[in-house]
Design a protein around this motif. Structure first.
Motif, mmCIF file in Angstrom:
data_model
loop_
_atom_site.group_PDB
_atom_site.id
_atom_site.type_symbol
_atom_site.label_atom_id
_atom_site.label_comp_id
_atom_site.label_asym_id
_atom_site.label_seq_id
_atom_site.Cartn_x
_atom_site.Cartn_y
_atom_site.Cartn_z
ATOM 1 N N UNK A 189 0.816 -1.217 0.000
ATOM 2 C CA UNK A 189 0.000 0.000 0.000
ATOM 3 C C UNK A 189 0.851 1.269 0.000
ATOM 4 N N UNK A 190 1.862 1.308 0.875
ATOM 5 C CA UNK A 190 2.727 2.482 0.959
ATOM 6 C C UNK A 190 3.369 2.824 -0.378
ATOM 7 N N UNK A 191 4.031 1.867 -1.040
ATOM 8 C CA UNK A 191 4.618 2.153 -2.352
ATOM 9 C C UNK A 191 3.601 2.584 -3.401
ATOM 10 N N UNK A 192 2.382 2.023 -3.353
ATOM 11 C CA UNK A 192 1.367 2.431 -4.330
ATOM 12 C C UNK A 192 1.017 3.906 -4.150
ATOM 13 N N UNK A 193 0.801 4.316 -2.901
ATOM 14 C CA UNK A 193 0.458 5.714 -2.622
ATOM 15 C C UNK A 193 1.585 6.637 -3.081
ATOM 16 N N UNK A 194 2.833 6.287 -2.762
ATOM 17 C CA UNK A 194 3.956 7.157 -3.099
ATOM 18 C C UNK A 194 4.240 7.175 -4.596
ATOM 19 N N UNK A 195 4.102 6.039 -5.272
ATOM 20 C CA UNK A 195 4.340 6.034 -6.720
ATOM 21 C C UNK A 195 3.246 6.800 -7.460
ATOM 22 N N UNK A 196 2.032 6.750 -6.941
ATOM 23 C CA UNK A 196 0.951 7.529 -7.546
ATOM 24 C C UNK A 196 1.271 9.014 -7.486
ATOM 25 N N UNK A 197 1.723 9.486 -6.324
ATOM 26 C CA UNK A 197 2.005 10.910 -6.148
ATOM 27 C C UNK A 197 3.283 11.321 -6.873
ATOM 28 N N UNK A 198 4.388 10.646 -6.589
ATOM 29 C CA UNK A 198 5.702 11.136 -7.001
ATOM 30 C C UNK A 198 6.129 10.719 -8.402
ATOM 31 N N UNK A 199 5.583 9.669 -8.932
ATOM 32 C CA UNK A 199 5.926 9.298 -10.304
ATOM 33 C C UNK A 199 4.735 9.532 -11.244
ATOM 34 N N UNK A 200 3.577 8.949 -10.933
ATOM 35 C CA UNK A 200 2.434 9.034 -11.843
ATOM 36 C C UNK A 200 1.951 10.472 -12.023
ATOM 37 N N UNK A 201 1.837 11.235 -10.937
ATOM 38 C CA UNK A 201 1.369 12.619 -11.031
ATOM 39 C C UNK A 201 2.496 13.599 -11.332
ATOM 40 N N UNK A 202 3.535 13.601 -10.469
ATOM 41 C CA UNK A 202 4.578 14.617 -10.592
ATOM 42 C C UNK A 202 5.413 14.495 -11.858
ATOM 43 N N UNK A 203 5.543 13.283 -12.390
ATOM 44 C CA UNK A 203 6.305 13.110 -13.629
ATOM 45 C C UNK A 203 5.374 12.790 -14.797
ATOM 46 N N UNK A 204 4.583 11.726 -14.645
ATOM 47 C CA UNK A 204 3.757 11.270 -15.759
ATOM 48 C C UNK A 204 2.774 12.305 -16.262
#
Length: 290
Positions: A189-204
């Motif tokens: 769960x933790x990695x999913x939340x962080x990847x959503x914010x920091x990779x999917x939103x902030x980069x993607x």
């Protein structure tokens, strides 16, 4: 003699008229595995507000002030019923509450983020459309590379290893819970939340308007600083492991053609291994000191 004018499409293909581009195998493969993060929408804004206001700034802690919520957690972890005010009055905060609060807060946040991003998340598994077994086998390689990068940074900085307050809290929380719960919350769960914010939103998604060479460093810095909110003993040595992870997961995201799923799996593999090693170490210590 043809009745079509010179250069008419399909009549004189070599006359300079633009012809449809035929995509080769390399281009077809790139499209087959590339992900499309999509545009920002209201669901992303809602999830971002929940994450920043509720999770990072602590507004969702009000959940535990609801009668019965904190008491239920205390009993679930084998302690006498305890109110939220009693928990806050203890110094340090009980380990069971650290884990229980993570279960509740990551659960709420993760469900919201999965609800608003499940389409691009599922679609990003297309990265495994070719050479899937190689990409799966690369997950432990990425983990080892992250450790090596951290070691390199430590050597170059001349710093002795140091543990951040965040890491101490994680270890304390994990020690109060079963391995399965720790893997579910901290490993998945933790990695999913962080990847959503920091990779999917902030980069993607943000790279639709801002160049990636700008969004990638912003993602790395934001990811690192997140883990030191409220940490008064922040040091270079405690920061470097998070910098290494931020660089590694950002590189994985970009090299996998912005695959949200692959960045999450890389992050999850790192966390799951850490959680398992932490539990094994705790068990060995318990056996040695029994």
């Amino acid at each position: 003699m043809s009745s079509y004018p010179t250069g008419w499409p399909g009549q004189h293909p070599n006359s300079g008229w633009p012809q449809p581009q035929r995509r080769g195998k390399a281009s077809h493969a790139a499209e087959k595995t590339a992900s499309n993060p999509g545009k920002f929408h209201w669901g992303d804004l809602f999830a971002l507000i929940v994450y920043i206001g509720g999770f990072v700034l602590g507004a969702m802690l009000l959940v535990f002030s609801i009668p019965g919520v904190t008491e239920f957690g205390a009993q679930a972890y084998g302690h006498d019923p305890m109110s939220f005010d009693e928990v806050l009055s203890q110094n340090p905060m009980p380990g069971w509450f650290l884990m229980y609060s993570n279960v509740v807060l990551y659960g709420i946040t993760g469900i919201i983020m999965l609800a608003v991003s499940w389409r691009p998340f599922v679609q990003s598994f297309r990265w495994f459309a070719s050479w899937w077994w190689v990409k799966v086998l690369l997950l432990p390689v990425i983990w080892l590379a992250t450790l090596m990068l951290t070691s390199l940074f430590m050597v170059l900085s001349g710093q002795d290893p140091d543990v951040s307050a965040n890491q101490e809290a994680v270890e304390q929380a994990a020690g109060e819970s079963s391995l399965i719960i720790s893997i579910l919350v901290m490993g998945l769960l933790g990695p999913f939340v962080e990847e959503y914010i920091f990779r999917h939103l902030l980069i993607g998604k943000l790279s639709r308007w801002i160049p990636t060479w700008v969004t990638a460093p912003v993602s790395i810095i934001a990811f690192t600083l997140l883990h030191f909110i409220g940490d008064t003993n922040m040091s270079i040595a405690s920061v470097l492991p998070y910098v290494s992870m931020a660089i590694a997961f950002t590189a994985v995201y970009l090299l996998s053609k912005k695959s949200f799923a692959y960045a999450w799996l890389s992050h999850a593999f790192n966390n799951v291994v850490s959680v398992v090693l932490l539990h094994v170490t705790t068990m060995e210590t318990a056996l040695l000191t029994f």
